[in-house]
Design an enzyme around this catalytic site. Structure first.
Site, PDB file in Angstrom:
ATOM      1  N   VAL A 171     -24.384   4.082 -26.471  1.00 55.67           N
ATOM      2  CA  VAL A 171     -24.290   4.281 -27.452  1.00 55.67           C
ATOM      3  C   VAL A 171     -25.713   3.249 -28.266  1.00 55.67           C
ATOM      4  O   VAL A 171     -26.748   3.324 -28.321  1.00 55.67           O
ATOM      5  CB  VAL A 171     -24.042   2.359 -27.793  1.00 55.67           C
ATOM      6  CG1 VAL A 171     -23.374   1.882 -29.410  1.00 55.67           C
ATOM      7  CG2 VAL A 171     -22.654   2.659 -26.776  1.00 55.67           C
TER       8      VAL A 171
ATOM      9  N   HIS B 144     -28.929  -2.129 -28.411  1.00 50.92           N
ATOM     10  CA  HIS B 144     -28.452  -3.371 -27.892  1.00 50.92           C
ATOM     11  C   HIS B 144     -29.313  -3.133 -26.255  1.00 50.92           C
ATOM     12  O   HIS B 144     -29.837  -2.865 -25.695  1.00 50.92           O
ATOM     13  CB  HIS B 144     -27.351  -2.817 -27.061  1.00 50.92           C
ATOM     14  CG  HIS B 144     -27.242  -1.531 -26.990  1.00 50.92           C
ATOM     15  ND1 HIS B 144     -27.056  -0.445 -27.624  1.00 50.92           N
ATOM     16  CD2 HIS B 144     -26.924  -1.411 -25.396  1.00 50.92           C
ATOM     17  CE1 HIS B 144     -27.042   0.182 -26.164  1.00 50.92           C
ATOM     18  NE2 HIS B 144     -26.331   0.070 -25.215  1.00 50.92           N
TER      19      HIS B 144
HETATM   20  P1  5GP Z   1     -25.622   1.358 -22.965  1.00 50.36           P
HETATM   21  O1  5GP Z   1     -25.521   2.715 -21.820  1.00 50.36           O
HETATM   22  O2  5GP Z   1     -25.527   2.487 -23.218  1.00 50.36           O
HETATM   23  O3  5GP Z   1     -26.887   0.841 -22.603  1.00 50.36           O
HETATM   24  O4  5GP Z   1     -24.696   1.036 -22.455  1.00 50.36           O
HETATM   25  C1  5GP Z   1     -23.300   0.467 -23.761  1.00 50.36           C
HETATM   26  C2  5GP Z   1     -22.854  -0.902 -23.137  1.00 50.36           C
HETATM   27  O5  5GP Z   1     -21.619  -0.533 -24.810  1.00 50.36           O
HETATM   28  C3  5GP Z   1     -21.680  -0.396 -22.259  1.00 50.36           C
HETATM   29  O6  5GP Z   1     -21.961  -1.393 -21.473  1.00 50.36           O
HETATM   30  C4  5GP Z   1     -20.403  -0.333 -22.512  1.00 50.36           C
HETATM   31  O7  5GP Z   1     -19.762  -1.234 -21.835  1.00 50.36           O
HETATM   32  C5  5GP Z   1     -20.404  -1.330 -23.683  1.00 50.36           C
HETATM   33  N1  5GP Z   1     -19.433  -0.431 -24.676  1.00 50.36           N
HETATM   34  C6  5GP Z   1     -19.054   0.293 -25.189  1.00 50.36           C
HETATM   35  N2  5GP Z   1     -18.109   0.448 -26.191  1.00 50.36           N
HETATM   36  C7  5GP Z   1     -17.795  -0.573 -26.546  1.00 50.36           C
HETATM   37  C8  5GP Z   1     -17.213  -1.399 -27.139  1.00 50.36           C
HETATM   38  O8  5GP Z   1     -16.129  -1.062 -27.530  1.00 50.36           O
HETATM   39  N3  5GP Z   1     -17.306  -2.626 -27.199  1.00 50.36           N
HETATM   40  C9  5GP Z   1     -17.449  -3.512 -26.618  1.00 50.36           C
HETATM   41  N4  5GP Z   1     -17.950  -4.638 -26.241  1.00 50.36           N
HETATM   42  N5  5GP Z   1     -18.770  -2.809 -25.406  1.00 50.36           N
HETATM   43  C10 5GP Z   1     -18.603  -1.573 -25.516  1.00 50.36           C
END
Ligand code: 5GP
Length: 122
Positions: free
Chosen positions: A100, A104
């Site tokens: 994303v 975060h």
């Molecule tokens: P990344 O791989 O970018 O560090 O982590 C993205 C995180 O966002 C993942 O753990 C995934 O489960 C979470 N995520 C993706 N879409 C959503 C959403 O719509 N709502 C929530 N609460 N988490 C999300």
């Protein structure tokens, strides 16, 4: 890279899709991950439009950065995670598989998390 205002966390910030909120203040929103990897898996995001930790650390104001760090600490204390411990992690860019493109911080807790990360194939 240009910030994508249609990423899922931007939509959550605009209230276009729901989240299970843990904490909110002037600079920060925190909510439970939709696909938790550990018994406690919270995501903390700045309200500003920063695509990654790199972007945030370079462009956010001192108030936003201090507010973010204070919020992560407050959330872990308020959620009772300090005594047993927790892990914070921010995937940044391609090699870290950042999915994303809105900065975060993951907070993982609720069980023994093992050591650091699994050794990658070198
Ligand atoms: P990344 O791989 O970018 O560090 O982590 C993205 C995180 O966002 C993942 O753990 C995934 O489960 C979470 N995520 C993706 N879409 C959503 C959403 O719509 N709502 C929530 N609460 N988490 C999300």
């Amino acid at each position: 890279m240009t910030y994508d205002p249609n990423n899922v966390f931007a939509k959550i910030l605009r209230g276009e899709i729901p989240c299970n909120k843990v904490y909110e203040d002037e600079h920060v929103l925190a909510f439970h991950d939709i696909n938790p990897q550990t018994p406690v898996h919270i995501l903390v995001i700045p309200k500003g439009a920063y695509e990654s930790f790199d972007d945030f650390s370079a462009k956010a104001s001192d108030a936003e950065i201090a507010g973010f760090v204070r919020a992560v600490g407050k959330i872990t204390r308020d959620q009772g995670l300090v005594a047993d411990g927790y892990r914070i992690l921010a995937n940044t860019g391609r090699n870290a598989h950042q999915e994303v493109p809105h900065f975060h911080m993951h907070i993982f807790a609720g069980k023994d998390l093992g050591r650091m990360i699994k050794p990658a194939n070198k």
